[in-house]
Motif scaffolding. Structure first.
Motif, short mmCIF file in Angstrom:
data_model
loop_
_atom_site.label_atom_id
_atom_site.label_comp_id
_atom_site.label_asym_id
_atom_site.label_seq_id
_atom_site.Cartn_x
_atom_site.Cartn_y
_atom_site.Cartn_z
N ILE A 174 -15.46 15.06 37.94
CA ILE A 174 -15.48 13.72 37.35
C ILE A 174 -16.09 12.76 38.36
CG2 ILE A 174 -14.10 11.86 36.36
CD1 ILE A 174 -14.11 14.45 34.72
N THR A 175 -17.25 12.21 38.04
CA THR A 175 -17.98 11.35 38.98
C THR A 175 -18.03 9.88 38.55
OG1 THR A 175 -20.06 11.93 37.88
CG2 THR A 175 -19.41 13.26 39.78
N ASP A 176 -17.55 9.57 37.36
CA ASP A 176 -17.57 8.19 36.87
C ASP A 176 -16.26 7.50 37.24
OD1 ASP A 176 -17.67 5.80 35.48
OD2 ASP A 176 -18.51 6.68 33.66
N ARG A 200 -14.92 15.70 47.82
CA ARG A 200 -16.37 15.60 47.69
C ARG A 200 -16.80 15.73 46.23
NH1 ARG A 200 -18.82 20.11 51.37
NH2 ARG A 200 -17.20 21.30 50.30
N ARG A 201 -17.97 15.17 45.95
CA ARG A 201 -18.57 15.24 44.61
C ARG A 201 -17.58 14.78 43.54
NH1 ARG A 201 -20.34 19.80 47.23
NH2 ARG A 201 -18.74 21.11 46.31
N SER A 202 -17.00 13.62 43.78
CA SER A 202 -16.02 13.09 42.83
C SER A 202 -16.02 11.57 42.89
CB SER A 202 -14.62 13.62 43.16
OG SER A 202 -13.63 12.95 42.41
N ALA A 203 -15.66 10.96 41.79
CA ALA A 203 -15.43 9.51 41.79
C ALA A 203 -14.26 9.21 42.71
CB ALA A 203 -15.14 9.03 40.38
N THR A 209 -12.80 1.31 39.48
CA THR A 209 -11.61 2.10 39.10
C THR A 209 -10.40 1.19 38.94
OG1 THR A 209 -12.52 3.90 40.44
CG2 THR A 209 -10.23 4.10 39.73
N TRP A 210 -10.24 0.27 39.89
CA TRP A 210 -9.12 -0.67 39.81
C TRP A 210 -9.15 -1.45 38.50
CZ3 TRP A 210 -4.81 -1.32 42.56
CH2 TRP A 210 -4.74 -0.81 43.86
N GLY A 267 -11.94 18.79 33.32
CA GLY A 267 -13.32 18.84 33.81
C GLY A 267 -14.17 17.78 33.14
N SER A 268 -15.41 17.68 33.55
CA SER A 268 -16.31 16.69 32.96
C SER A 268 -16.75 17.15 31.57
CB SER A 268 -17.54 16.48 33.84
OG SER A 268 -18.34 17.64 33.85
#
Length: 317
Positions: A174-176, A200-203, A209-210, A267-268
């Motif tokens: 999840i990168t968003d 790593r490789r994650s939002a 996010t807040w 997962g995404s």
């Protein structure tokens, strides 16, 4: 004779004949040993010193880009700043450019910051341009400190202290940051104990996010795991069932018992679960859907599962 030689090299330097008794220590001082010559890169006037400093600045910039979550974040623009203040984002300073035109949003931002003890600092517009990297800040910027992440152990202990079966969501691929914020909000709403994200490789937990979590990130711990598979095994060792969400799961949400301590792995929408994470799960769970919809957004899928598990726990209550 040497004394009568008219050449420059033969001219006597003193009228006194004979040997001198001493030099008063002057020659001894001139022959005294000196300290070692500093390296070229340590001499401030040397080109190698300048090259070393430039390299240090580049390395520092690369490190900040590698892990921006370790750096303070500056939220710019009047609407985003107001949204962060409404979400009770733990800001450390409000920057206002000198000469910025006042309006209701700017007044509200300054008033709210003052009420909460957030320093309001005036800076030149050029300085705010430099801090933000662009001139699209509308004369205002809110500084947000790096988020303080928890450990997996903290989430397990939190569930034990609550006296309720543990309920944790783990995010994979999840990168968003908006998805992360929405998941945090859902976990808090349905009585979960925390969220785990890979290092790593994650939002990461940013101001976006807040805002999306509507401030619940202040009340719900988020842990970062250097190795997601190892984190899942840690939950399993503490009595948790690890359930991955995937359209091809052998269980469905209608038949799964979510009243025991459980970790829901999401997962995404595009990549789904990574191979090793999927193999580590105890079960793969699918969500029954009508029509031709193949998958749900990660935060929506997490919300659906959490809602059903919360219902089951209320019934068993």
């Amino acid at each position: 004779m040497a004394g009568n030689d008219k050449r420059a090299g033969g001219v006597r330097k003193t009228n006194k004949k004979g040997s001198t008794k001493g030099s008063g220590g002057q020659s001894r001082r001139s022959l005294r040993g000196k300290k070692a010559t500093p390296k070229a890169e340590d001499r401030v006037y040397h080109a190698k010193y300048k090259a070393k400093k430039q390299k240090e600045r580049r390395d520092s910039g690369r490190q900040a880009r590698k892990d921006p979550s370790t750096q303070p974040e500056l939220v710019v623009g009047r609407n985003p700043v107001i949204e962060c203040l409404h979400a009770h984002v733990p800001a450390t300073a409000l920057y206002v450019a000198i000469g910025t035109g006042n309006d209701d949003r700017l007044s509200e931002a300054v008033h709210t910051s003052s009420e909460r003890g957030i320093p309001v600092l005036e800076v030149s517009r050029d300085e705010l341009d430099r801090m933000t990297g662009n001139g699209m800040h509308q004369g205002i910027g809110l500084q947000v400190p790096p988020y303080q992440y928890a450990e997996v152990d903290d989430l397990i202990q939190r569930a034990q202290d609550s006296g309720r079966p543990g309920l944790v969501v783990v995010l994979d691929n999840i990168t968003d940051p908006r998805n992360l914020g929405a998941v945090i909000r859902s976990v808090a709403a349905f009585g979960g104990h925390g969220v785990v994200i890979p290092e790593r490789r994650s939002a990461s937990v940013t101001a976006v996010t807040w805002r999306t979590s509507a401030g619940t990130a202040a009340r719900l711990p988020v842990a970062r795991a250097t190795n997601l598979v190892r984190a899942l095994k840690q939950f399993q060792q503490n009595g948790y069932q690890v359930v991955g969400l995937d359209a091809g799961g052998r269980h469905t949400l209608d038949t799964y018992d979510g009243t025991t301590p459980v970790v829901v792995v999401v997962g995404s929408e595009g990549k789904g679960l990574s191979r090793l994470v999927g193999e580590t799960c105890d079960d793969i769970l699918s969500i029954p859907m009508a029509g031709k919809v193949e998958s749900l957004n990660a935060s929506v899928a997490a919300g659906v599962v959490l809602s059903e598990f919360a219902r089951q726990r209320r019934v068993r209550g």
